[in-house]
Design a protein around this motif. Structure first.
Motif, PDB file in Angstrom:
ATOM      1  N   TYR A  98      37.844 -47.031  19.448  1.00  0.00           N
ATOM      2  CA  TYR A  98      38.701 -48.078  18.910  1.00  0.00           C
ATOM      3  C   TYR A  98      39.065 -47.535  17.293  1.00  0.00           C
ATOM      4  O   TYR A  98      38.067 -46.856  17.101  1.00  0.00           O
ATOM      5  CB  TYR A  98      38.152 -49.449  18.666  1.00  0.00           C
ATOM      6  CG  TYR A  98      36.707 -49.383  17.650  1.00  0.00           C
ATOM      7  CD1 TYR A  98      35.673 -48.725  18.402  1.00  0.00           C
ATOM      8  CD2 TYR A  98      36.957 -50.115  16.586  1.00  0.00           C
ATOM      9  CE1 TYR A  98      34.617 -48.698  17.497  1.00  0.00           C
ATOM     10  CE2 TYR A  98      36.014 -50.144  15.903  1.00  0.00           C
ATOM     11  CZ  TYR A  98      34.705 -49.543  16.073  1.00  0.00           C
ATOM     12  OH  TYR A  98      33.579 -49.710  15.328  1.00  0.00           O
ATOM     13  N   ASP A 106      46.415 -43.638  14.355  1.00  0.00           N
ATOM     14  CA  ASP A 106      45.817 -43.733  15.696  1.00  0.00           C
ATOM     15  C   ASP A 106      46.063 -42.148  16.292  1.00  0.00           C
ATOM     16  O   ASP A 106      45.782 -42.083  17.338  1.00  0.00           O
ATOM     17  CB  ASP A 106      46.497 -44.693  16.832  1.00  0.00           C
ATOM     18  CG  ASP A 106      48.013 -44.172  16.891  1.00  0.00           C
ATOM     19  OD1 ASP A 106      48.513 -43.324  16.179  1.00  0.00           O
ATOM     20  OD2 ASP A 106      48.740 -44.787  18.030  1.00  0.00           O
ATOM     21  N   HIS A 109      42.526 -40.851  16.931  1.00  0.00           N
ATOM     22  CA  HIS A 109      41.632 -41.676  17.795  1.00  0.00           C
ATOM     23  C   HIS A 109      42.286 -41.284  19.160  1.00  0.00           C
ATOM     24  O   HIS A 109      41.275 -41.228  19.822  1.00  0.00           O
ATOM     25  CB  HIS A 109      42.217 -43.263  17.437  1.00  0.00           C
ATOM     26  CG  HIS A 109      42.045 -44.187  18.673  1.00  0.00           C
ATOM     27  ND1 HIS A 109      40.881 -44.798  19.090  1.00  0.00           N
ATOM     28  CD2 HIS A 109      43.029 -44.525  19.358  1.00  0.00           C
ATOM     29  CE1 HIS A 109      41.121 -45.496  20.072  1.00  0.00           C
ATOM     30  NE2 HIS A 109      42.287 -45.274  20.440  1.00  0.00           N
ATOM     31  N   THR A 113      39.900 -39.595  22.023  1.00  0.00           N
ATOM     32  CA  THR A 113      39.863 -40.401  23.344  1.00  0.00           C
ATOM     33  C   THR A 113      40.119 -39.413  24.469  1.00  0.00           C
ATOM     34  O   THR A 113      39.760 -39.579  25.660  1.00  0.00           O
ATOM     35  CB  THR A 113      40.773 -41.791  23.178  1.00  0.00           C
ATOM     36  OG1 THR A 113      40.563 -42.392  22.152  1.00  0.00           O
ATOM     37  CG2 THR A 113      40.719 -42.515  24.649  1.00  0.00           C
ATOM     38  N   ASP A 125      39.639 -47.850  26.035  1.00  0.00           N
ATOM     39  CA  ASP A 125      40.507 -47.528  24.707  1.00  0.00           C
ATOM     40  C   ASP A 125      40.833 -48.908  24.247  1.00  0.00           C
ATOM     41  O   ASP A 125      41.717 -49.568  24.956  1.00  0.00           O
ATOM     42  CB  ASP A 125      41.546 -46.665  25.026  1.00  0.00           C
ATOM     43  CG  ASP A 125      42.410 -46.571  23.797  1.00  0.00           C
ATOM     44  OD1 ASP A 125      42.173 -46.792  22.666  1.00  0.00           O
ATOM     45  OD2 ASP A 125      43.104 -45.536  23.717  1.00  0.00           O
ATOM     46  N   MET A 126      40.255 -49.502  23.064  1.00  0.00           N
ATOM     47  CA  MET A 126      40.568 -50.898  22.562  1.00  0.00           C
ATOM     48  C   MET A 126      41.801 -50.579  21.417  1.00  0.00           C
ATOM     49  O   MET A 126      42.278 -51.710  21.122  1.00  0.00           O
ATOM     50  CB  MET A 126      39.496 -51.364  21.840  1.00  0.00           C
ATOM     51  CG  MET A 126      38.273 -51.425  22.846  1.00  0.00           C
ATOM     52  SD  MET A 126      36.763 -52.441  21.856  1.00  0.00           S
ATOM     53  CE  MET A 126      37.473 -54.041  22.019  1.00  0.00           C
ATOM     54  N   VAL A 130      40.981 -53.022  15.353  1.00  0.00           N
ATOM     55  CA  VAL A 130      39.981 -53.751  16.295  1.00  0.00           C
ATOM     56  C   VAL A 130      38.981 -54.666  15.338  1.00  0.00           C
ATOM     57  O   VAL A 130      38.127 -53.983  14.997  1.00  0.00           O
ATOM     58  CB  VAL A 130      39.487 -52.895  17.260  1.00  0.00           C
ATOM     59  CG1 VAL A 130      38.593 -53.769  18.169  1.00  0.00           C
ATOM     60  CG2 VAL A 130      40.497 -52.271  18.025  1.00  0.00           C
ATOM     61  N   VAL A 135      34.912 -55.752  19.158  1.00  0.00           N
ATOM     62  CA  VAL A 135      33.813 -54.527  19.404  1.00  0.00           C
ATOM     63  C   VAL A 135      32.434 -54.836  20.075  1.00  0.00           C
ATOM     64  O   VAL A 135      32.061 -54.536  21.020  1.00  0.00           O
ATOM     65  CB  VAL A 135      33.491 -53.693  18.234  1.00  0.00           C
ATOM     66  CG1 VAL A 135      32.730 -52.469  18.541  1.00  0.00           C
ATOM     67  CG2 VAL A 135      34.833 -52.949  17.781  1.00  0.00           C
TER      68      VAL A 135
END
Ligand code: HCB
Length: 215
Positions: A98, A106, A109, A113, A125-126, A130, A135
């Motif tokens: 996240y 992102d 991220h 990921t 994958d949040m 977030v 979390v």
């Protein structure tokens, strides 16, 4: 040469050349460069330069957004390749990934990921922005599994939220259920030690290595 191809990749990100970036990425793949090499030695140095120019007020947000679009165009081509490179390490653990609340950066991220997935992690994958409550809920839900929390923060402001993530997990009695790896440009080893997380990593390839060593 390979170096020329990597320089072209860097250049297309810096000059906001969206089509050129996708073309240079395909050319590099065709020439046999690995997706990881293209990202670490071609595209990422371009984003680094863009960040430096922004800081020096040589360029402004619209240019950064165009550079990010160029990088994303390249990633459309690279993510499937990274996923294909998946080894036989299935079942190494579950990674909850996240980006911290308040932060919508992102690109890193998504790279991290994907690299974790390529290295056998099951991924939750949040996404971006977030809140820590979410979390903690996700950690609770996955309690009992071999579990890794992977948070990104690209701004000094959002990085502060990582400290609250760790303390919230501790308060809810979840800290021992999960290993915690935090990253993003402002995150340092000193910060990780200060807030009681477990590790950080420089880039996506490094993140996969560190993640495996934590499990
Ligand atoms: Co943005 N931005 N930005 N930005 N942005 C930064 C992050 C600054 C550092 C630029 C600067 O001032 N020099 C700065 C933050 C300053 C600070 O707090 N210290 C900043 C700012 C201020 C902002 C806005 C506030 C600007 C504004 O609106 N005035 C705004 C904030 C929006 C928000 O989040 N609420 C904003 C917006 C944007 C966009 C939208 C234009 C765009 C993001 C597009 C997107 O992500 N979809 C953007 C970009 C692209 C950047 C820079 C130029 C590049 C970031 C990037 O993608 N790097 C960045 C400058 C910089 O970072 N030097 C700038 C490339 C990736 C591959 O690297 O570091 O993200 P990465 O990830 C690596 C690495 O850290 C590690 O592996 C990754 C892969 O190699 N890693 C982990 C990452 N997560 C990990 C987790 C782990 O567990 C382990 C390793």
């Amino acid at each position: 040469s390979n170096q020329e191809m990597l320089d072209t990749l860097t250049d297309t990100v810096v000059t906001q050349n969206i089509n050129g970036c996708a073309e240079a990425t395909q050319a590099a793949l065709d020439a046999g460069l690995s997706a990881v090499e293209i990202i670490n030695n071609g595209l990422s140095p371009g984003m680094k330069t863009v960040g430096d120019k922004f800081e020096a007020a040589e360029i402004y947000l619209p240019q950064i957004m165009m550079s990010a679009k160029a990088m994303n165009a390249a990633m459309e081509l690279l993510l499937p390749v990274l996923e294909q490179e998946k080894g036989d390490t299935e079942g190494v653990g579950t990674a909850i990934t996240y980006v911290q609340e308040g932060d919508i950066h992102d690109i890193g991220h998504r790279l991290v990921t994907t690299m974790l997935e390529a290295n056998g992690f099951k991924i939750v994958d949040m996404g971006v922005d977030v809140p820590n409550e979410k979390v903690a809920e996700e950690v609770e839900k996955n309690k009992g599994k071999k579990l890794l929390l992977v948070g990104s923060a690209l701004m000094t402001t959002s990085m502060l939220g990582q400290k609250d993530t760790v303390s919230m997990l501790a308060e809810e009695g979840l800290r021992d259920s999960v290993k915690i790896m935090f990253g993003g440009a402002p995150v340092s080893d000193a910060w990780i030690a200060e807030i009681g997380a477990d590790a950080t990593a420089e880039n996506a390839a490094d993140a996969a290595r560190v993640a495996l060593s934590l499990m």
